[in-house]
Design an enzyme around this catalytic site. Structure first.
Site, PDB file in Angstrom:
ATOM      1  N   TYR A 142      36.030  22.453  38.258  1.00 52.51           N
ATOM      2  CA  TYR A 142      35.001  21.732  37.515  1.00 52.51           C
ATOM      3  C   TYR A 142      35.369  20.273  37.442  1.00 52.51           C
ATOM      4  O   TYR A 142      34.592  19.213  37.432  1.00 52.51           O
ATOM      5  CB  TYR A 142      34.642  21.897  36.069  1.00 52.51           C
ATOM      6  CG  TYR A 142      34.281  23.328  36.010  1.00 52.51           C
ATOM      7  CD1 TYR A 142      32.716  23.673  35.770  1.00 52.51           C
ATOM      8  CD2 TYR A 142      35.003  24.621  36.269  1.00 52.51           C
ATOM      9  CE1 TYR A 142      32.511  24.899  35.616  1.00 52.51           C
ATOM     10  CE2 TYR A 142      34.617  25.850  36.325  1.00 52.51           C
ATOM     11  CZ  TYR A 142      33.367  25.978  36.124  1.00 52.51           C
ATOM     12  OH  TYR A 142      32.643  27.444  35.950  1.00 52.51           O
ATOM     13  N   LYS A 189      44.555  34.507  40.171  1.00 45.97           N
ATOM     14  CA  LYS A 189      44.455  35.059  41.493  1.00 45.97           C
ATOM     15  C   LYS A 189      45.729  34.330  42.240  1.00 45.97           C
ATOM     16  O   LYS A 189      45.536  33.775  43.184  1.00 45.97           O
ATOM     17  CB  LYS A 189      43.221  34.298  42.192  1.00 45.97           C
ATOM     18  CG  LYS A 189      42.801  34.872  43.483  1.00 45.97           C
ATOM     19  CD  LYS A 189      42.112  36.247  43.690  1.00 45.97           C
ATOM     20  CE  LYS A 189      41.785  36.825  45.077  1.00 45.97           C
ATOM     21  NZ  LYS A 189      41.963  37.843  45.306  1.00 45.97           N
ATOM     22  N   ASP A 245      34.404  31.473  33.325  1.00 45.61           N
ATOM     23  CA  ASP A 245      32.854  31.180  33.473  1.00 45.61           C
ATOM     24  C   ASP A 245      32.234  32.547  33.858  1.00 45.61           C
ATOM     25  O   ASP A 245      31.120  32.992  33.244  1.00 45.61           O
ATOM     26  CB  ASP A 245      32.501  30.021  34.442  1.00 45.61           C
ATOM     27  CG  ASP A 245      31.164  29.393  34.154  1.00 45.61           C
ATOM     28  OD1 ASP A 245      30.391  29.864  33.522  1.00 45.61           O
ATOM     29  OD2 ASP A 245      30.795  28.518  34.987  1.00 45.61           O
TER      30      ASP A 245
END
Ligand code: NAD
Length: 365
Positions: A142, A189, A245
């Protein structure tokens, strides 16, 4: 307790639902002898219309000088249909989060038994689910550098994290885990992404400071699957901005409707409490919006913002009672709901207030 609360109703259904979140706070203040004072400010499209700016200085100033903020939603069809518009409602939301240093978004997935059938997941799998998500808010793709090649055919978003960003939210999540069932799952991840490897190493370090908490690390793809397969296996979930999100919207379906979920954005200063839903243009002004997420946001403010657990529980119990007695707004009504018990925004808001006052009277007698 004396507190000053800023109400930012925003756009669309924001004002319709925030009225009831505020009313719940007023009623709790009266019943428990707290002194809550309120102010109101503009943000989003409502503010652009008045002064061309989605977050005027006056709103920011009021926000910084308040003890907590009750927010509705921002957004308007005009901007959704024209992505090229430069001044946009959501800029106000991103800026206020940044200015207030809100780095952790807390989203409790609170499941009311009466709504088990409103979810698309089997009730037997859902029953007993109680998850608290911690989504990091200030880093990740973001805020990383964005590029677009000259021929416009190649683009990139930098996924970036600094250690201190992971540390501060990890502490908040572990502190919450200590108050709950002492289980925490950190989602990343790390098999592929360097920023996730930093995330995992940092969480492993912080975990040593909370030896009573059982820590699990899970890859995002597996977490997305496990959340649907066996949501009860999760308690506190800690994750980065992008993964959070997606995962929290997926989790919203566990609770049956966007209209039921509240969230808190916190940092080291004023906290920001809001429903997870948007401004819902499709139902604006029709008395169809479910006000329960805003009312539950007020409960979250009491509990997380002010440490008033008993007061928060009165609100949650009142919502539970409304549902137990069969009352529903349109979004959470299913085929079996008695049509006479499907209420509009205002009727639902009034009923919750009535049950709050009954609960307080019972407690005090
Ligand atoms: P949305 O959450 O506004 O609506 C999604 C669907 O859920 C709609 O069908 C809506 O009617 C329903 N819904 C949402 N809240 C409800 C409630 N309280 N009661 C009953 N039904 C409810 O998301 P969207 O349609 O993707 O976005 C609409 C606008 O909201 C856009 O302009 C978007 O940018 C904005 N938005 C704002 C926020 C925010 O301010 N935090 C968050 C998401 C979207």
């Amino acid at each position: 307790m004396k507190k000053h609360i800023l109400v930012i109703p925003g756009d669309g259904i924001g004002p319709e639902v925030t009225t009831w979140g505020k009313a719940a706070l007023e009623q709790i203040a009266d019943a428990f002898g707290h002194e809550f004072s309120f102010d109101e400010a503009l943000m989003g499209h409502a503010s652009i219309e008045v002064n061309g700016n989605p977050l005027p200085d006056e709103t920011l100033e009021k926000a910084k000088n308040s003890d907590a903020i009750l927010f509705g939603a921002v957004g308007h069809a005009k901007y959704d249909n024209d992505p090229s518009l430069k001044v946009r409602p959501e800029q106000g939301l991103l800026k206020i989060r940044k200015e207030l240093g809100l780095y952790a978004n807390l989203r409790p997935i609170l499941l009311f038994d009466e709504l088990l059938n409103a979810s698309s997941i089997k009730p037997s799998i859902l029953k007993g689910t109680d998850i608290l998500f911690f989504r990091e808010l200030t880093g990740d793709v973001y805020f990383g550098e964005k590029t677009r090649s000259e021929d416009r055919n190649t683009a990139s978003d930098l996924m970036i994290y600094h250690k201190y960003e992971v540390e501060r939210i990890a502490h908040k999540a572990y502190q919450a885990a200590m108050q709950r069932s002492k289980r925490l799952c950190s989602v990343d991840k790390a098999n592929v992404l360097e920023s996730s490897r930093l995330w995992r190493e940092t969480v492993q370090e912080i975990a040593k400071l909370y030896p009573e908490v059982e820590t699990e690390h899970m890859f995002i793809d597996n977490a997305a699957m496990q959340l649907i397969k066996d949501p009860k296996r999760f308690d506190v979930v800690l994750t980065a901005n992008l993964f959070g999100d997606i995962l929290t919207d997926e989790a919203s379906q566990i609770a049956g409707s966007m209209g039921m979920l509240a969230s808190a954005s916190v940092g080291d200063g004023t906290g920001f409490f809001e429903p997870i839903h948007g401004s819902a243009h499709d139902i604006t002004g029709k008395n169809l919006a479910n006000p329960l997420a805003s009312i539950l946001s007020a409960a979250l403010m009491l509990e997380i913002g002010f440490g008033l657990k008993e007061e928060a529980k009165v609100i949650i119990d009142a919502v539970d009672q409304v549902l137990k007695e069969g009352f529903r707004t349109n979004d959470i009504a299913d085929g079996s709901t008695n049509p006479y018990k499907v209420l509009g925004t205002q009727e639902m808001g009034k009923l919750v207030l009535k049950f709050i006052s009954q609960k307080v009277i019972t407690q005090n007698s």
